[in-house]
Design an enzyme around this catalytic site. Structure first.
Site, PDB file in Angstrom:
ATOM      1  N   SER A  45       0.799  -1.231   0.000  1.00 30.50           N
ATOM      2  CA  SER A  45       0.000   0.000   0.000  1.00 30.50           C
ATOM      3  C   SER A  45       0.828   1.275   0.000  1.00 30.50           C
ATOM      4  O   SER A  45       0.294   2.356  -0.263  1.00 30.50           O
ATOM      5  CB  SER A  45      -0.943   0.018   1.213  1.00 30.50           C
ATOM      6  OG  SER A  45      -2.013  -0.871   1.027  1.00 30.50           O
TER       7      SER A  45
ATOM      8  N   LYS B  65       0.450   3.474  -2.964  1.00 29.87           N
ATOM      9  CA  LYS B  65      -0.730   4.317  -3.174  1.00 29.87           C
ATOM     10  C   LYS B  65      -0.389   5.803  -3.198  1.00 29.87           C
ATOM     11  O   LYS B  65      -1.039   6.572  -3.914  1.00 29.87           O
ATOM     12  CB  LYS B  65      -1.771   4.040  -2.071  1.00 29.87           C
ATOM     13  CG  LYS B  65      -2.343   2.635  -2.096  1.00 29.87           C
ATOM     14  CD  LYS B  65      -3.181   2.364  -0.848  1.00 29.87           C
ATOM     15  CE  LYS B  65      -3.742   0.959  -0.853  1.00 29.87           C
ATOM     16  NZ  LYS B  65      -4.470   0.633   0.392  1.00 29.87           N
TER      17      LYS B  65
ATOM     18  N   TYR C 270      -3.570  -2.559  -9.963  1.00 29.86           N
ATOM     19  CA  TYR C 270      -3.447  -2.398  -8.520  1.00 29.86           C
ATOM     20  C   TYR C 270      -2.636  -3.545  -7.904  1.00 29.86           C
ATOM     21  O   TYR C 270      -1.737  -3.311  -7.091  1.00 29.86           O
ATOM     22  CB  TYR C 270      -4.828  -2.323  -7.882  1.00 29.86           C
ATOM     23  CG  TYR C 270      -4.790  -2.276  -6.376  1.00 29.86           C
ATOM     24  CD1 TYR C 270      -4.340  -1.134  -5.717  1.00 29.86           C
ATOM     25  CD2 TYR C 270      -5.182  -3.375  -5.609  1.00 29.86           C
ATOM     26  CE1 TYR C 270      -4.288  -1.091  -4.336  1.00 29.86           C
ATOM     27  CE2 TYR C 270      -5.137  -3.336  -4.231  1.00 29.86           C
ATOM     28  CZ  TYR C 270      -4.689  -2.200  -3.598  1.00 29.86           C
ATOM     29  OH  TYR C 270      -4.619  -2.165  -2.229  1.00 29.86           O
TER      30      TYR C 270
ATOM     31  N   TYR D 261      -3.702   4.051   7.666  1.00 31.71           N
ATOM     32  CA  TYR D 261      -4.941   3.305   7.877  1.00 31.71           C
ATOM     33  C   TYR D 261      -5.760   3.939   9.000  1.00 31.71           C
ATOM     34  O   TYR D 261      -5.787   5.163   9.144  1.00 31.71           O
ATOM     35  CB  TYR D 261      -4.648   1.823   8.158  1.00 31.71           C
ATOM     36  CG  TYR D 261      -3.809   1.143   7.107  1.00 31.71           C
ATOM     37  CD1 TYR D 261      -4.042   1.362   5.747  1.00 31.71           C
ATOM     38  CD2 TYR D 261      -2.778   0.275   7.453  1.00 31.71           C
ATOM     39  CE1 TYR D 261      -3.277   0.726   4.779  1.00 31.71           C
ATOM     40  CE2 TYR D 261      -2.015  -0.363   6.489  1.00 31.71           C
ATOM     41  CZ  TYR D 261      -2.269  -0.138   5.164  1.00 31.71           C
ATOM     42  OH  TYR D 261      -1.513  -0.754   4.211  1.00 31.71           O
TER      43      TYR D 261
ATOM     44  N   VAL E  47       1.441  -3.574   4.043  1.00 36.45           N
ATOM     45  CA  VAL E  47       1.420  -4.826   4.793  1.00 36.45           C
ATOM     46  C   VAL E  47       2.610  -5.722   4.478  1.00 36.45           C
ATOM     47  O   VAL E  47       2.766  -6.779   5.088  1.00 36.45           O
ATOM     48  CB  VAL E  47       0.092  -5.593   4.565  1.00 36.45           C
ATOM     49  CG1 VAL E  47      -1.081  -4.806   5.107  1.00 36.45           C
ATOM     50  CG2 VAL E  47      -0.098  -5.952   3.098  1.00 36.45           C
TER      51      VAL E  47
END
Length: 332
Positions: A71, A74, A196, A248, A266
């Protein structure tokens, strides 16, 4: 093998070594298991790296150990989307509000019916759709080239992790179908979802993350090569969303305790940006219940306190540009 670049300027190497030695004793957390390939990770590697906007690199521990960016990617794809179609059009498809939900929550803003922000899976898949719309089949090549430029070396795809994510990413597929149903993602949604999965499976190191973060801190210019990688306006907006949404549903506590824009993944990595000063990258695979690296979070907390990195800390010197701009101004 330990990586300790630089000559100890300002005692950075000593500080990193002290923090690494202290945090290494923490063996809490578990490696991610919802992606089968990630469950095979060795939980023991731990590295901390720092790159300044002047190009100096400092590190301790396993800073050259490879892992998938997950992530953390992103932040970079959001920056690319802002550049590609502009701020207003991106905001039509994905918002910038913290959600307070886990990163893989199937939740949209009840008013706009769009993903809350680009740092959760729903928002990142939407951003991948934007990049597919712009670049077509070359979208992943564009993402890989841009992230490689920020790292200052050619990055590669971890094929095993990509295949594992693509084969088991049923929740993300459900998110993709819902995005199509609300008009945030165009059909067919599979190419966007594949992009993705691929972007999350790019292999990096803690040293890479530190240098990529320093590229953002340096207003989009890679601090070692001097190459312009990202547009300055997109960098500003990306940092803002990282600060409020990047960790998060721990983002509020992170802003309170650490106080720098950051993005975790992660795979065990965390990337932090100290605007106009430096980038920080950490790697340790054991995660807490929110999906953040246990040792990474603790390392950032200690680094922020030791070096005065918190955005609102009185010891943070802030922007040299602001200092120079106001140097000749009188006081009323």
């Amino acid at each position: 093998m330990a990586d300790a670049d630089g000559d100890g300027e300002f005692g950075v190497d000593r500080i990193l070594a002290d923090i690494h030695g202290l945090v290494a004793q923490n063996t809490g957390g578990e490696v991610a298991d919802y992606i089968p390939e990630l469950s095979k990770m060795d939980p023991t590697p731990f590295g901390i790296a720092v790159t300044t906007v002047g190009g100096a690199v400092h590190g301790i521990g396993d800073t050259q150990a490879p892992f998938t960016i997950q992530s953390t990617s992103k932040a970079f794809t959001y920056c690319m989307a802002l550049e590609a179609i502009g701020r207003a059009k991106v905001l039509e498809r994905v918002g910038v509000e913290p959600s307070g939900d886990p990163f893989n929550a199937i939740e949209f803003d009840p008013v706009t019916r769009r993903p809350y922000n680009p740092m959760v899976n729903a928002g990142a898949i939407t951003v991948a759709g934007i990049l597919r719309d712009v670049h077509g089949d070359a979208a992943f090549d564009e993402v890989l080239a841009r992230l490689s430029a920020a790292a200052g070396r050619r990055l590669v795809l971890d094929e095993a992790v990509y295949r594992s994510e693509a084969a088991t990413g049923h929740r993300n597929r459900a998110i993709g179908h819902l995005l199509v149903s609300v008009g945030a993602l165009a059909e067919p949604m599979e190419p966007a979802l594949d992009l993705y999965f691929r972007q999350c499976s790019i292999s990096v190191t803690a040293r890479d993350l530190a240098t990529m973060a320093a590229t953002i801190a340096n207003m989009g210019d890679q601090p070692v090569t001097g190459r312009e990688v990202f547009d300055i306006a997109a960098v500003r907006d990306t940092q803002a969303v990282m600060f409020t949404c990047g960790m998060y549903d721990y983002s509020g506590n992170w802003a309170y305790d650490v106080g720098v824009p950051a993005k975790s993944g992660v795979g065990g990595g965390i990337m932090g940006v100290v605007n106009r000063q430096l980038g920080i990258g950490t790697f340790s695979p054991r995660l807490d219940r929110k999906g953040n690296s246990v040792r990474g979070v603790e390392s950032f907390r200690l680094l922020s306190a030791e070096l005065g990195l918190h955005a609102f800390d009185l010891t943070n010197p802030g922007s040299a540009f602001v200092d120079s701009f106001f140097a000749g101004a009188g006081r009323s």
